[in-house]
Design a protein around this motif. Structure first.
Motif, short mmCIF file in Angstrom:
data_model
loop_
_atom_site.label_atom_id
_atom_site.label_comp_id
_atom_site.label_asym_id
_atom_site.label_seq_id
_atom_site.Cartn_x
_atom_site.Cartn_y
_atom_site.Cartn_z
N SER A 69 -25.88 12.61 12.89
CA SER A 69 -24.72 13.13 13.63
C SER A 69 -23.53 13.38 12.71
CB SER A 69 -24.34 12.17 14.76
OG SER A 69 -23.79 11.00 14.22
N LYS A 70 -23.63 12.91 11.45
CA LYS A 70 -22.57 13.21 10.50
C LYS A 70 -22.67 14.65 10.01
CE LYS A 70 -21.53 8.73 8.78
NZ LYS A 70 -21.77 7.73 7.78
N SER A 71 -23.78 15.27 10.33
CA SER A 71 -23.97 16.64 9.89
C SER A 71 -22.97 17.56 10.60
CB SER A 71 -25.41 17.02 10.18
OG SER A 71 -25.50 18.33 10.63
N GLU A 72 -22.52 18.59 9.90
CA GLU A 72 -21.56 19.52 10.50
C GLU A 72 -22.15 20.18 11.74
OE1 GLU A 72 -20.27 22.46 7.75
OE2 GLU A 72 -19.53 20.94 6.35
N LEU A 73 -23.44 20.40 11.69
CA LEU A 73 -24.10 21.09 12.79
C LEU A 73 -24.18 20.25 14.05
CD1 LEU A 73 -27.17 22.84 11.18
CD2 LEU A 73 -25.12 23.88 12.13
N ALA A 74 -24.08 18.90 13.86
CA ALA A 74 -24.34 18.02 14.99
C ALA A 74 -23.43 18.36 16.16
CB ALA A 74 -24.14 16.57 14.57
N GLY A 75 -23.99 18.52 17.35
CA GLY A 75 -23.21 18.78 18.55
C GLY A 75 -22.95 20.26 18.81
N SER A 76 -23.29 21.10 17.82
CA SER A 76 -23.06 22.53 18.05
C SER A 76 -24.12 23.09 19.00
CB SER A 76 -23.09 23.28 16.72
OG SER A 76 -24.39 23.24 16.21
N VAL A 77 -23.72 24.13 19.73
CA VAL A 77 -24.64 24.71 20.71
C VAL A 77 -25.09 26.08 20.21
CG1 VAL A 77 -24.89 25.57 23.06
CG2 VAL A 77 -23.58 23.48 22.60
N THR A 78 -26.39 26.28 20.17
CA THR A 78 -26.92 27.55 19.71
C THR A 78 -27.44 28.33 20.92
OG1 THR A 78 -27.54 26.45 17.68
CG2 THR A 78 -28.50 28.61 18.08
N LEU A 79 -27.12 29.60 20.92
CA LEU A 79 -27.43 30.44 22.08
C LEU A 79 -28.11 31.70 21.59
CD1 LEU A 79 -26.67 30.71 25.19
CD2 LEU A 79 -24.67 31.98 24.39
N LYS A 80 -29.25 32.03 22.20
CA LYS A 80 -29.93 33.27 21.87
C LYS A 80 -29.86 34.17 23.09
CE LYS A 80 -33.57 32.24 18.54
NZ LYS A 80 -35.02 32.06 18.42
N VAL A 81 -29.36 35.38 22.89
CA VAL A 81 -29.17 36.27 24.04
C VAL A 81 -29.78 37.64 23.72
CG1 VAL A 81 -27.47 37.45 25.48
CG2 VAL A 81 -27.05 35.11 24.71
N ARG A 82 -30.46 38.22 24.70
CA ARG A 82 -31.03 39.56 24.51
C ARG A 82 -30.12 40.59 25.16
NH1 ARG A 82 -36.15 40.68 23.38
NH2 ARG A 82 -36.90 38.69 24.13
#
Ligand SMILES: Nc1ncnc2c1ncn2[C@@H]1O[C@H](COP(=O)(O)OP(=O)(O)OP(=O)(O)O)[C@@H](O)[C@H]1O
Ligand SMILES: [Mg+2]
Lengths: 320, 249
Positions: free
Chosen positions: A220-233
């Motif tokens: 969770s120390k990673s910068e990415l931790a907690g980010s939300v990734t969204l794929k949209v067409r």
């Protein structure tokens, strides 16, 4: 129980281990991570009493390793990094020797040997001489040696090194099972192994502990931790990002990729997000905008990124 | 004690697990036979004694004992098994004594296999068997002293060849210290520098295995000579423990 306090090891002018402290209680599996030459093996060698520390104390099962080495070593099993064994012996002979020197005799000894032969899958090579074994089998033989007396404390330096994928899995499961009752330290270069096996992990870099926590705490120390990734067409990345930027909880957004009509956008949370808050807000926006969402997920953080940040960036900041 | 036995048993098995042990014994027997009969002219001497047999032992051992002992610690270094051994619940001293005892026992076995010599002289004549037993005891003690020196050198290096060469050189010094030309040489130096210090000459020659082995060959088991060999063994093994300790830190 292993208790290490302010451990220091100097080789000439070079400090290999620099003020390392930790404790491992029964039921805990502590994973050592760190780049080559970080001082993992050196720390283990001091814990097991192979080399004396320059400063600091090690206590194993309540016995100080310098004042009472034999008692401390009795409570412990050790798999050295090079997994050494006597090449002129057979696997059985070697295990017998290990069991005898651990004070086992008679039926008890035979039972202990049968047990580790089964646990380490050595049935097929039991009468083979050690120097004709393949690397993986040699490793398993030495592993078997370290657990033949069923010690309360185990120190293992890269226990899965040189094993095939199936064996890696078996040995990991074995370590995890043993870790329910024993105090275990092991080192590895395989980050997934840490997540799969350890109850706690320590990242060591140039002799110093740079991170210490449960695997999920570390990731969770990673910068990415907690980010939300969204794929949209069917919607442009620019449009998606400008909508997401309007969400209060989101600090910034990035475009991961845009390809074949599918946009892939990541939204980073402001400070510490509560579980699911950001993804809920993102999903709400998506519904409102009527995007055709292909995929949405929250990053839990990646250990490799944390590892990289903790051990590489510092090297760049302060070159030798 | 149990640990010493376990270590010694492993070491002894290691000797006999490889052909080296048998090769060693055969070479030892061939060489003793060769020196005794061909060079020592055992038969022509027409003496009912084993003098021609024992007189070569200091020289035979010079090469054979380092060959038998050179792997004791250097192999542990090289194979990395030292790390195993020293993290097992034993004291370093137990490991040192156990390994030494196994090798010494092995040399003892090789020495015992020369018993046909004993039978031969008893068959051909009427020797003083007390003298022969004395010779065997002295020979065994001398082998132990050489072996302890080899233990020490093999603890110093992971390279068996270096351990062998250094042991041979040290053992040679132990032999030569009492050799008449060397004694005379030392005597000459002492004479020209400090004419009254003859004790130096006797001190140098007292370090010689020859001086101490001679009496055994005459059948005299003098406690002083026994003590000499035992002190060489004790001192070398103690130094081995110091070397092993310093190597690890
Ligand atoms: N006997 C020794 N003499 C001198 N330096 C040593 C000795 N043993 C280790 N070192 C040094 O100490 C440092 C730490 O080594 P160590 O073997 O503990 O690293 P490590 O974390 O186990 O690395 P790896 O992942 O490669 O196994 C290294 O820089 C190494 O060169
Ligand atoms: Mg290492």
């Amino acid at each position: 129980m292993i208790k290490v306090e302010n451990l220091v090891k100097k080789f000439g002018p070079k400090t290999a281990v620099d003020d390392v402290s930790f404790t491992v209680e029964p039921g805990e599996i502590l994973g050592f991570l760190g780049p080559n030459g970080a001082g993992k093996s050196t720390t283990m060698r001091m814990v097991t009493g192979f080399i004396p520390p320059t400063a600091g104390t090690v206590s194993v099962g309540g016995h100080d390793i310098l004042d009472n080495p034999v008692e401390a070593k009795k409570a412990m099993g050790y798999l050295p990094e090079s997994a050494p064994s006597y090449p002129d012996m057979t696997v059985l002979g070697f295990l017998r020797f290990a069991a005898e020197i651990r004070g086992l005799a008679g039926a008890e000894k035979n039972k202990a040997i049968d047990r580790v032969v089964e646990l380490c899958f050595l049935e097929n090579v039991i009468h083979q001489s050690v120097d004709t074994l393949s690397k993986g089998y040699r490793h398993r033989t030495c592993f078997a040696q370290s657990i033949v007396h069923d010690p309360d404390i185990l120190v293992m330096d890269e226990p899965t090194d040189g094993l095939d994928p199936n064996q890696k899995r078996e040995i990991r499961q074995l370590i995890r099972r043993m870790g329910e009752k024993k105090a275990i330290i092991f080192s590895t270069h395989i980050l997934e192994e840490v997540e799969a096996v350890c109850s706690r992990a320590m990242i060591i870099d140039r002799g110093k502990v740079v991170a210490n926590g449960t695997p999920s705490e570390l990731s969770s120390k990673s910068e990415l931790a907690g980010s939300v990734t969204l794929k949209v067409r069917g919607t442009g990345a620019g449009a998606i990002r400008s909508s997401l930027d309007k969400i209060d909880l989101v600090s910034k957004t990035t475009t991961v990729e845009e390809k074949d009509d599918v946009a892939w956008v990541r939204a980073f949370p402001k400070d510490q997000p509560k579980n699911g808050e950001v993804s809920a807000a993102v999903a709400e926006t998506a519904a409102k905008e009527n995007w055709s969402v292909v995929e949405v997920y929250t990053e839990r953080g990646r250990l490799d990124e944390v590892f990289w940040n903790l051990t590489i960036s510092e090297t760049e900041e302060q070159p030798k | 004690m149990g640990n010493i036995k376990t270590i010694a048993k492993r070491e002894l098995n290691a000797y006999f697990a490889s052909p080296v042990a048998y090769v060693f014994i055969v070479i030892f027997l061939l060489l003793t036979g060769f020196f005794t009969f061909m060079i020592g002219r055992f038969l022509e001497a027409n003496e009912a004694s084993l003098n021609a047999f024992f007189m070569w032992h200091p020289w035979l051992y010079l090469f054979l004992v380092p060959a038998a002992g050179m792997r004791l610690w250097s192999e542990e270094h090289r194979q990395g098994t030292l790390e195993l051994l020293m993290t097992m619940p034993i004291t370093p001293w137990q490991a040192i004594v156990g390994k030494f005892a196994a090798s010494w026992l092995f040399l003892g076995v090789a020495l015992c296999l020369t018993f046909p010599m004993y039978i031969t002289v008893n068959y051909l004549g009427d020797p003083d068997n007390g003298v022969i037993i004395g010779g065997y005891i002295g020979s065994f003690l001398m082998a132990g002293a050489y072996l302890a020196v080899t233990c020490l050198t093999s603890a110093l290096t992971r390279n068996q060849v270096i351990a062998f060469i250094v042991s041979v050189v040290i053992c040679l010094l132990l032999i030569l210290a009492g050799w008449p030309p060397v004694t005379e040489f030392v005597n000459g130096i002492v004479d020209s520098l400090a004419p009254n210090a003859t004790w130096i000459v006797s001190m140098v020659s007292s370090f010689s295995v020859m001086t101490h082995f001679e009496d055994f060959q005459r059948g005299v088991v003098d406690p002083r000579h026994v003590l000499f060999f035992l002190s060489v063994i004790g001192f070398s093994l103690f130094s081995t423990s110091v070397v092993l300790k310093s190597k690890r830190s």
